[in-house]
Design a protein around this motif. Structure first.
Motif, PDB file in Angstrom:
ATOM      1  N   ARG A  47       0.792  -1.164  -0.048  1.00  9.22           N
ATOM      2  CA  ARG A  47      -0.068   0.026   0.013  1.00  9.22           C
ATOM      3  C   ARG A  47       1.001   1.390  -0.082  1.00  9.22           C
ATOM      4  O   ARG A  47       0.614   2.238  -0.756  1.00  9.22           O
ATOM      5  N   ALA A  49      -5.167  -6.332  -0.945  1.00  5.94           N
ATOM      6  CA  ALA A  49      -3.619  -5.250  -1.148  1.00  5.94           C
ATOM      7  C   ALA A  49      -3.485  -5.180  -2.644  1.00  5.94           C
ATOM      8  O   ALA A  49      -3.048  -4.127  -3.228  1.00  5.94           O
ATOM      9  N   TYR A 102      -6.154  -2.468  -3.964  1.00  2.00           N
ATOM     10  CA  TYR A 102      -5.660  -1.445  -3.431  1.00  2.00           C
ATOM     11  C   TYR A 102      -4.712  -0.575  -4.421  1.00  2.00           C
ATOM     12  O   TYR A 102      -4.500   0.518  -4.905  1.00  2.00           O
TER      13      TYR A 102
END
Length: 299
Positions: free
Chosen positions: A159, A183, A186
């Protein structure tokens, strides 16, 4: 190598000059040392103090540093010394350095080289998430990142990368087994310029990740899903719909991906690492019979 003769015309005696008398930064560094492999530069440093200084001048100004070929042989102290003065690196490859490179050696190099565009840490098992966080914070112009088989990569460090390196064009996350859909989703929402992505050998990756990749990275050209057992036809169809520039798709060992979703991509000449069912059957038949029967595939 260390000496050469300059013959002066009109009968004047020959003048013996040392190689190191040539201008270092204007001649030796760009026209001689730049053509030598790293192993020879390491050996050249041992010739004399002057040669050691010459090589250091070169290393302080080199844009590419690749230790992948000599990684297992280079002492960590030598690595630190060679890059201690460099602040202009653009490409750094640390493949095959898993036996010795740790955060202690890498963090200073990352911290003083903010122009890095390509970093390959594949297989560096002794690093930690701190190295990836350092890359994300220091190297905001990063375009290519290799993290294959780096099982220390976690959701928080990825991230951080997505937040600070939005111009990322390729990333290899093969066998980064801590990562899950949240993850990956994102990251691709932030890094929409991705052209090449590997999520191979990760049983946690599902259709959710692949669909987010497709919808956010419309310029995607290469995707590796090898061994992603939970990926199914649904996301492959989404990929075909949203990614018109796709050139290569790897889905070997994705047992839930079938020809019904792959056929539209084949018709667009996308290179797929799994052969069509009939072709696979012919190969198996050839293994059994010792020859392949003639079959008119146009029927």
């Amino acid at each position: 190598m260390t000496d050469f003769i300059v013959h002066v015309s009109r009968g004047l005696p020959s003048c013996r000059c040392h190689l190191l008398d040539l201008p270092w930064e204007d001649v030796l560094v760009p026209h001689v040392l730049s053509h030598l492999p790293l192993q020879q530069l390491v050996n050249l440093q041992r010739v004399s103090r002057q040669f050691h200084s010459l090589v250091q001048v070169y290393l302080a100004n080199c844009r590419t540093f690749n230790v992948s070929l000599i990684g297992p042989c280079i002492p960590k102290e030598a690595f630190c010394n060679m890059l201690k003065d460099n602040k202009v690196l653009q490409n750094l490859s640390l493949q095959n350095c898993s036996n010795w490179v740790t955060d202690k050696e890498l963090l200073p190099v990352i911290g003083q080289n903010q122009h890095l565009q390509r970093v390959d840490m594949s297989g560096c098992s002794c690093l930690t998430r701190h190295s990836l966080v350092a890359v994300s914070l220091s190297c905001t112009h990063l375009q290519h990142l290799g993290l294959a088989h780096c099982e220390w990569v976690d959701s928080l460090s990825l991230r951080s990368l997505a937040d600070h390196c939005r111009g990322l064009q390729s990333i290899d996350l093969t066998a980064c087994r801590q990562l899950k859909d949240d993850a990956i989703c994102y990251m691709v929402r932030k890094c929409s310029e991705l052209k090449s992505l590997s999520l191979a050998v990760n049983a946690n990756i599902t259709d959710e990740s692949v669909e987010e990749v497709a919808k956010n990275c419309r310029g995607l050209e290469q995707l590796d899903l090898t061994g992603c057992l939970r990926v199914r036809n649904q996301s492959i169809r989404t990929l075909a719909e949203y990614c018109p520039k796709l050139q290569s798709l790897r889905v070997n060992h994705c047992h839930n991906v079938t020809e019904s979703s792959l056929d539209p991509l084949r018709k667009r000449n996308v290179v797929i690492d799994v052969e069509p069912p009939l072709q696979r059957a012919l190969v198996l038949l050839q293994d059994v019979l010792g020859f392949a029967p003639f079959i008119n595939l146009q029927i």
